[in-house]
Design a protein around this motif. Structure first.
Motif, PDB file in Angstrom:
ATOM      1  N   GLU A 268     -11.618   4.051  -3.536  1.00  0.00           N
ATOM      2  CA  GLU A 268     -10.612   3.042  -3.201  1.00  0.00           C
ATOM      3  C   GLU A 268      -9.344   3.256  -4.039  1.00  0.00           C
ATOM      4  OE1 GLU A 268     -12.026  -1.174  -2.645  1.00  0.00           O
ATOM      5  OE2 GLU A 268     -13.856  -0.301  -3.500  1.00  0.00           O
ATOM      6  N   THR A 269      -9.535   3.458  -5.327  1.00  0.00           N
ATOM      7  CA  THR A 269      -8.400   3.680  -6.223  1.00  0.00           C
ATOM      8  C   THR A 269      -7.644   4.944  -5.831  1.00  0.00           C
ATOM      9  OG1 THR A 269      -9.570   2.592  -8.046  1.00  0.00           O
ATOM     10  CG2 THR A 269      -7.723   4.033  -8.628  1.00  0.00           C
ATOM     11  N   MET A 270      -8.388   5.988  -5.474  1.00  0.00           N
ATOM     12  CA  MET A 270      -7.772   7.239  -5.039  1.00  0.00           C
ATOM     13  C   MET A 270      -6.883   7.007  -3.818  1.00  0.00           C
ATOM     14  SD  MET A 270      -9.620  10.672  -3.496  1.00  0.00           S
ATOM     15  CE  MET A 270     -10.827  10.671  -4.812  1.00  0.00           C
ATOM     16  N   LEU A 271      -7.368   6.219  -2.874  1.00  0.00           N
ATOM     17  CA  LEU A 271      -6.598   5.923  -1.670  1.00  0.00           C
ATOM     18  C   LEU A 271      -5.318   5.167  -2.003  1.00  0.00           C
ATOM     19  CD1 LEU A 271      -9.436   4.890   0.798  1.00  0.00           C
ATOM     20  CD2 LEU A 271      -7.821   6.779   1.127  1.00  0.00           C
ATOM     21  N   LEU A 272      -5.421   4.160  -2.848  1.00  0.00           N
ATOM     22  CA  LEU A 272      -4.249   3.361  -3.198  1.00  0.00           C
ATOM     23  C   LEU A 272      -3.190   4.202  -3.902  1.00  0.00           C
ATOM     24  CD1 LEU A 272      -6.029   0.094  -4.418  1.00  0.00           C
ATOM     25  CD2 LEU A 272      -4.848   0.473  -2.245  1.00  0.00           C
TER      26      LEU A 272
ATOM     27  N   GLN B 286       1.616   2.134   2.031  1.00  0.00           N
ATOM     28  CA  GLN B 286       0.897   1.294   1.076  1.00  0.00           C
ATOM     29  C   GLN B 286       0.102   0.213   1.795  1.00  0.00           C
ATOM     30  OE1 GLN B 286       3.909  -0.122  -1.612  1.00  0.00           O
ATOM     31  NE2 GLN B 286       4.093   1.831  -2.681  1.00  0.00           N
ATOM     32  N   VAL B 287       0.713  -0.415   2.810  1.00  0.00           N
ATOM     33  CA  VAL B 287       0.011  -1.450   3.575  1.00  0.00           C
ATOM     34  C   VAL B 287      -1.196  -0.847   4.287  1.00  0.00           C
ATOM     35  CG1 VAL B 287       0.173  -3.005   5.562  1.00  0.00           C
ATOM     36  CG2 VAL B 287       2.030  -2.922   3.884  1.00  0.00           C
ATOM     37  N   SER B 288      -1.002   0.306   4.930  1.00  0.00           N
ATOM     38  CA  SER B 288      -2.098   0.951   5.658  1.00  0.00           C
ATOM     39  C   SER B 288      -3.218   1.370   4.719  1.00  0.00           C
ATOM     40  CB  SER B 288      -1.573   2.177   6.414  1.00  0.00           C
ATOM     41  OG  SER B 288      -0.719   1.795   7.470  1.00  0.00           O
ATOM     42  N   TYR B 289      -2.863   1.984   3.607  1.00  0.00           N
ATOM     43  CA  TYR B 289      -3.878   2.471   2.684  1.00  0.00           C
ATOM     44  C   TYR B 289      -4.613   1.322   1.993  1.00  0.00           C
ATOM     45  CZ  TYR B 289      -3.046   7.464   3.073  1.00  0.00           C
ATOM     46  OH  TYR B 289      -2.989   8.759   3.541  1.00  0.00           O
ATOM     47  N   GLN B 290      -3.926   0.214   1.758  1.00  0.00           N
ATOM     48  CA  GLN B 290      -4.602  -0.945   1.187  1.00  0.00           C
ATOM     49  C   GLN B 290      -5.680  -1.463   2.137  1.00  0.00           C
ATOM     50  OE1 GLN B 290      -1.415  -3.671   0.385  1.00  0.00           O
ATOM     51  NE2 GLN B 290      -0.758  -2.597  -1.473  1.00  0.00           N
ATOM     52  N   ARG B 291      -5.364  -1.493   3.423  1.00  0.00           N
ATOM     53  CA  ARG B 291      -6.328  -1.980   4.415  1.00  0.00           C
ATOM     54  C   ARG B 291      -7.513  -1.018   4.548  1.00  0.00           C
ATOM     55  NH1 ARG B 291      -1.968  -4.176   8.946  1.00  0.00           N
ATOM     56  NH2 ARG B 291      -1.240  -5.933   7.689  1.00  0.00           N
ATOM     57  N   ILE B 292      -7.234   0.267   4.480  1.00  0.00           N
ATOM     58  CA  ILE B 292      -8.304   1.253   4.577  1.00  0.00           C
ATOM     59  C   ILE B 292      -9.200   1.183   3.336  1.00  0.00           C
ATOM     60  CG2 ILE B 292      -8.793   3.732   4.633  1.00  0.00           C
ATOM     61  CD1 ILE B 292      -6.190   4.019   6.308  1.00  0.00           C
ATOM     62  N   ALA B 293      -8.583   1.022   2.167  1.00  0.00           N
ATOM     63  CA  ALA B 293      -9.363   0.899   0.929  1.00  0.00           C
ATOM     64  C   ALA B 293     -10.237  -0.354   0.966  1.00  0.00           C
ATOM     65  CB  ALA B 293      -8.423   0.858  -0.276  1.00  0.00           C
ATOM     66  N   GLN B 294      -9.711  -1.448   1.506  1.00  0.00           N
ATOM     67  CA  GLN B 294     -10.499  -2.676   1.622  1.00  0.00           C
ATOM     68  C   GLN B 294     -11.690  -2.480   2.548  1.00  0.00           C
ATOM     69  OE1 GLN B 294      -7.613  -5.555   2.921  1.00  0.00           O
ATOM     70  NE2 GLN B 294      -6.721  -5.813   0.890  1.00  0.00           N
TER      71      GLN B 294
ATOM     72  N   PRO C  52     -10.381  13.904  14.365  1.00  0.00           N
ATOM     73  CA  PRO C  52      -9.120  14.616  14.552  1.00  0.00           C
ATOM     74  C   PRO C  52      -7.904  13.718  14.351  1.00  0.00           C
ATOM     75  CG  PRO C  52     -10.121  14.126  16.671  1.00  0.00           C
ATOM     76  CD  PRO C  52     -11.130  13.750  15.622  1.00  0.00           C
ATOM     77  N   ASP C  53      -8.119  12.406  14.237  1.00  0.00           N
ATOM     78  CA  ASP C  53      -7.001  11.478  14.043  1.00  0.00           C
ATOM     79  C   ASP C  53      -6.528  11.425  12.599  1.00  0.00           C
ATOM     80  OD1 ASP C  53      -7.040  10.720  16.741  1.00  0.00           O
ATOM     81  OD2 ASP C  53      -8.575   9.206  16.372  1.00  0.00           O
ATOM     82  N   LEU C  54      -7.328  11.952  11.674  1.00  0.00           N
ATOM     83  CA  LEU C  54      -6.969  11.881  10.255  1.00  0.00           C
ATOM     84  C   LEU C  54      -6.078  13.054   9.873  1.00  0.00           C
ATOM     85  CD1 LEU C  54     -10.326  10.657   8.691  1.00  0.00           C
ATOM     86  CD2 LEU C  54      -8.330   9.318   9.364  1.00  0.00           C
ATOM     87  N   THR C  55      -4.887  13.056  10.428  1.00  0.00           N
ATOM     88  CA  THR C  55      -3.896  14.093  10.143  1.00  0.00           C
ATOM     89  C   THR C  55      -2.605  13.430   9.676  1.00  0.00           C
ATOM     90  OG1 THR C  55      -3.143  14.068  12.453  1.00  0.00           O
ATOM     91  CG2 THR C  55      -4.868  15.655  11.867  1.00  0.00           C
ATOM     92  N   GLY C  56      -1.621  14.239   9.329  1.00  0.00           N
ATOM     93  CA  GLY C  56      -0.346  13.685   8.882  1.00  0.00           C
ATOM     94  C   GLY C  56      -0.519  12.799   7.670  1.00  0.00           C
ATOM     95  N   GLU C  57      -0.030  11.571   7.756  1.00  0.00           N
ATOM     96  CA  GLU C  57      -0.115  10.649   6.629  1.00  0.00           C
ATOM     97  C   GLU C  57      -1.513  10.085   6.423  1.00  0.00           C
ATOM     98  OE1 GLU C  57       4.408   9.084   6.090  1.00  0.00           O
ATOM     99  OE2 GLU C  57       3.056   7.762   7.184  1.00  0.00           O
ATOM    100  N   TYR C  58      -2.432  10.413   7.303  1.00  0.00           N
ATOM    101  CA  TYR C  58      -3.829  10.003   7.120  1.00  0.00           C
ATOM    102  C   TYR C  58      -4.667  11.128   6.512  1.00  0.00           C
ATOM    103  CZ  TYR C  58      -2.837   5.924  10.034  1.00  0.00           C
ATOM    104  OH  TYR C  58      -2.317   4.757  10.541  1.00  0.00           O
ATOM    105  N   SER C  59      -4.055  12.235   6.171  1.00  0.00           N
ATOM    106  CA  SER C  59      -4.821  13.364   5.638  1.00  0.00           C
ATOM    107  C   SER C  59      -5.481  13.026   4.302  1.00  0.00           C
ATOM    108  CB  SER C  59      -3.921  14.596   5.487  1.00  0.00           C
ATOM    109  OG  SER C  59      -2.845  14.326   4.599  1.00  0.00           O
ATOM    110  N   GLU C  60      -4.825  12.155   3.501  1.00  0.00           N
ATOM    111  CA  GLU C  60      -5.428  11.761   2.234  1.00  0.00           C
ATOM    112  C   GLU C  60      -6.675  10.912   2.457  1.00  0.00           C
ATOM    113  OE1 GLU C  60      -2.236  11.558   2.857  1.00  0.00           O
ATOM    114  OE2 GLU C  60      -1.095  12.496   1.233  1.00  0.00           O
ATOM    115  N   VAL C  61      -6.708  10.183   3.579  1.00  0.00           N
ATOM    116  CA  VAL C  61      -7.901   9.401   3.916  1.00  0.00           C
ATOM    117  C   VAL C  61      -9.058  10.352   4.213  1.00  0.00           C
ATOM    118  CG1 VAL C  61      -8.907   7.726   5.504  1.00  0.00           C
ATOM    119  CG2 VAL C  61      -6.498   7.518   4.832  1.00  0.00           C
ATOM    120  N   GLN C  62      -8.765  11.416   4.940  1.00  0.00           N
ATOM    121  CA  GLN C  62      -9.783  12.417   5.244  1.00  0.00           C
ATOM    122  C   GLN C  62     -10.321  13.038   3.961  1.00  0.00           C
ATOM    123  OE1 GLN C  62      -8.565  16.243   7.043  1.00  0.00           O
ATOM    124  NE2 GLN C  62     -10.124  15.830   8.610  1.00  0.00           N
ATOM    125  N   GLU C  63      -9.435  13.379   3.043  1.00  0.00           N
ATOM    126  CA  GLU C  63      -9.852  13.969   1.778  1.00  0.00           C
ATOM    127  C   GLU C  63     -10.699  12.991   0.964  1.00  0.00           C
ATOM    128  OE1 GLU C  63      -6.298  15.169  -0.157  1.00  0.00           O
ATOM    129  OE2 GLU C  63      -5.750  16.652   1.376  1.00  0.00           O
TER     130      GLU C  63
END
Length: 233
Positions: free
Chosen positions: A200-204, A214-222, A125-136
């Motif tokens: 990973e590329t999709m996330l970036l 960008q900083v958050s998504y780079q860390r998640i992609a890593q 449930p935490d993957l909302t808002g600006e984290y919704s793309e991470v969920q996808e």
């Protein structure tokens, strides 16, 4: 930390003394502050600031003005749950646990094990808002990896269920996993690695122009990239 020019500091100090509210304009790429006399003062948005926070502080000698919000330096909308260092650490740690959960799994079950873990993580449930793309991204990767496992499995082969020992008894956990065929394993592992790299590329690319995201998504992609070690054993 976002910086402002010396002229801006002086202007902000005068405005704080006069009791005039100070707001950052949404104009990009160099947002402005409107002075009380109609003058315009530039706020400089440099690449070197701490992009994980929207708060910017100015010289504390300026009484009455301790913090400013530089809305014009970012493209976050007010309706979004913004990324933050704390939330991002939680997301990356969750993704990194995939290695622990699937490391002891037989090689034939690795691909579908990763898929299953991504399915579970995507339900957070935490993957909302600006984290919704991470969920996808997690949902997409899980679906593709599961389909790959099915394609690389033995025709009509039996699925296998992971178990954990509880009170001295082996208890099945999760859904049944599809084992890959030994003859197709090397090719399937290479395809699985490619799926993770594409994710990973999709996330970036999903991070947009916000330096904080960008900083958050780079860390998640890593963190997701670290899961590829499971497919190189």
């Amino acid at each position: 930390m976002k910086t402002i020019s010396a002229v801006s500091v002086l202007a902000l100090g005068m405005q704080s003394v006069w009791g005039t509210p100070v707001f950052a304009s949404p104009v990009l790429p160099t947002p402005t502050l409107e002075g009380v006399s109609g003058s315009t003062y530039q706020i400089e948005c440099h690449d070197g600031f701490d992009s994980e926070t929207e708060e910017g502080s100015i010289n504390p000698i300026l009484r009455g003005v301790e913090k400013l919000y530089f809305a014009g330096c970012d493209d976050t909308t007010g309706d979004d749950k913004p990324t933050s260092p704390k939330e991002t650490r939680e997301v990356t740690r969750s993704i990194e646990t995939v290695n622990d959960r699937c490391d002891d799994v037989p090689l034939r079950l690795r691909i579908d094990c990763i898929a299953q873990r991504y399915e579970i993580l995507a339900q957070s449930p935490d993957l909302t808002g600006e984290y919704s793309e991470v969920q996808e991204a997690l949902q997409s990767a899980a679906s593709r990896l599961r389909a790959l496992a099915e394609e690389a499995g033995e025709p009509g082969g039996a699925k296998e269920r992971l178990t954990v020992e509880r009170n001295g008894k082996a208890t099945p956990v999760g859904r049944p996993l599809t084992p890959t065929s030994p003859a197709k394993q090397a090719e399937a592992f290479a395809a699985a690695i490619q799926i993770i790299e594409e994710t990973e590329t999709m996330l970036l690319r999903s991070a947009g122009t916000s330096k904080r995201r960008q900083v958050s998504y780079q860390r998640i992609a890593q963190a997701m990239g670290s899961n590829k070690v499971l497919l190189r054993s």
